[in-house]
Structures are given as structure tokens and as C-alpha cells.
Design an enzyme around this catalytic site. Structure first.
Site, short mmCIF file in Angstrom:
data_model
loop_
_atom_site.label_atom_id
_atom_site.label_comp_id
_atom_site.label_asym_id
_atom_site.label_seq_id
_atom_site.Cartn_x
_atom_site.Cartn_y
_atom_site.Cartn_z
CG HIS A 20 -0.16 0.02 2.53
ND1 HIS A 20 0.42 1.15 3.06
CD2 HIS A 20 0.14 -0.98 3.40
CE1 HIS A 20 1.02 0.86 4.19
NE2 HIS A 20 0.87 -0.43 4.42
NE ARG A 69 -1.58 -0.26 6.70
CZ ARG A 69 -2.12 -0.75 7.83
NH1 ARG A 69 -3.25 -0.24 8.30
NH2 ARG A 69 -1.54 -1.74 8.47
CD GLU A 93 1.92 -5.87 8.30
OE1 GLU A 93 2.11 -7.11 8.32
OE2 GLU A 93 2.69 -5.07 7.74
#
Length: 212
Positions: A20, A69, A93
Site C-alpha cells: 500500500h 490503506r 498485516e
């Protein structure tokens, strides 16, 4: 999956792994895991630049982590390619637990022994978070499922530092400690081919030519 080098009978499933764009926390080098952090103005510009570069590629599907994001970064590429965005929780993540939002120095000041253990052992998790070993199991399962859904196609996966590193680490058969030895810039592009009848092959790593 075979690890031998040689000719392959199948077309690979090509994974274009895009990190990102820039966020306020990436600028400040903070642990950014599951917090829904927006892109900065520069992050949007990076995402647009990546989309422009990818627009001419023969891409069959766009997959994104569920976080803001990555979804915002993926949206630019999806619009340029005329494709929908498929959300995949497996590429989210790492959960950094109690260290979320801290800089490395802040985490070390608060928990020096814990940070040292985390750096020394991929099986150690931040307090209330996820170890890199757990991330590897999650990402490998997501990668395998993705390849099964899109076998022989080219897929853009918009994700984060750790999941992208895991795909690369698995491709080159490196130990888990290799995750500490890779650097990925925001909005960088990485390519990995996955062969049904052979090994994975890394074609590029941390490519930021579109940001120059």
C-alpha cells in the site's frame, strides 16, 4: 510442491504483490498492524502511479487486504484495469498487539526484553499480538487458496510489508529469520510466479520504478 529446477509443464500463476501507499505511520516508522490508517496525500499519489504502471499489464484479478490503506491503494489499480476488488482477510498485516502505533524505540523502551525476544525468534509475538510464525501459516494458506482460485492467471495482491515478505521468503525457501532482512518501500511492486508443477520463482523485489 517440487523444489527442483527445470522446465515446467504449466503456465504460472503470477502474483503481483503491491504494498500500500504511504501512511502517516509509515512516515513516522510506527508499528502499523490492524489499525485502519488512511493514506497520506503522497500515499494516494503513489497508489495512482502504481495503477498507471499496472494499467497496461494483463491482470486478471485484483485482491486486497481488508484494511483501508490497502483498499484505497487497490481501488486506483482496479479502476485503471476495469476490475472489481476481491477482499482477502488472509493478506492482512501482522497484529502487533500492545506495540500498535509505537515506534521501535518506544516499544523497546517499554519492553526491552520482549522486543529482543521478538527480534531473535519469529515464534515470539508482541503482547496480545501475532508472531511471524503465525503470520506465515495464515499467509501460506491464503496464497494457496488464491492460486487455486486463479490458477494460471495474473493476480494483483495489494497487501502489507509482512505478508509480502512471507510470500517472497517462502518462494526462495529462506528461513523465517529472512523476514528481518528484507526492506520493502511503500507502494513497491514485487512479482512471484507460482508453478503447479515446480517451485515458486521471484521475478522482482521492491520495485519502485513507477515512483521515480
Amino acid at each position: 510442491m517440487s523444489t527442483a529446477w527445470g522446465a515446467h509443464d504449466t503456465e504460472p500463476t503470477r502474483l503481483l504483490l503491491l504494498r500500500h501507499g504511504q501512511t502517516p505511520w509509515s512516515v513516522e516508522r510506527r508499528f502499523a498492524g490492524r489499525e485502519d490508517i488512511p493514506l497520506t496525500e503522497d500515499g494516494h499519489a503513489q497508489a495512482k502511479a502504481a495503477a498507471q504502471r499496472l494499467a497496461s499489464r494483463p491482470i486478471d484479478a485484483v485482491v486486497s487486504s481488508p484494511l483501508l490503506r490497502t483498499r484505497d491503494t487497490a481501488a486506483y489499480a482496479a479502476e485503471a484495469l476495469g476490475l472489481p476488488v476481491e477482499i482477502d482477510e488472509g493478506f492482512v498485516e501482522t497484529d502487533f498487539g500492545a506495540w500498535e502505533g509505537m515506534t521501535f524505540a518506544e516499544a523497546r523502551a517499554e519492553a526491552p526484553v520482549g522486543v529482543d525476544r521478538w527480534l531473535a525468534d519469529p515464534g515470539t509475538a508482541p503482547p496480545g499480538g501475532e508472531s511471524f510464525g503465525e503470520v506465515v501459516r495464515r499467509v501460506v494458506a491464503a496464497r494457496d487458496a488464491l492460486v487455486e482460485r486463479h490458477r494460471g492467471r495474473t493476480v494483483l495482491v495489494v497487501s502489507h510489508v509482512t505478508p509480502i515478505k512471507v510470500v517472497v521468503q517462502q518462494a526462495v525457501l529462506a528461513p523465517l529469520d529472512a523476514l528481518y532482512r528484507m526492506h520493502l518501500d511503500t507502494a513497491c511492486l514485487n512479482e512471484v510466479d507460482v508453478f503447479a508443477d515446480g517451485p515458486m520463482v521471484v521475478r522482482s523485489l521492491n520495485d519502485t520504478a513507477h515512483l521515480d
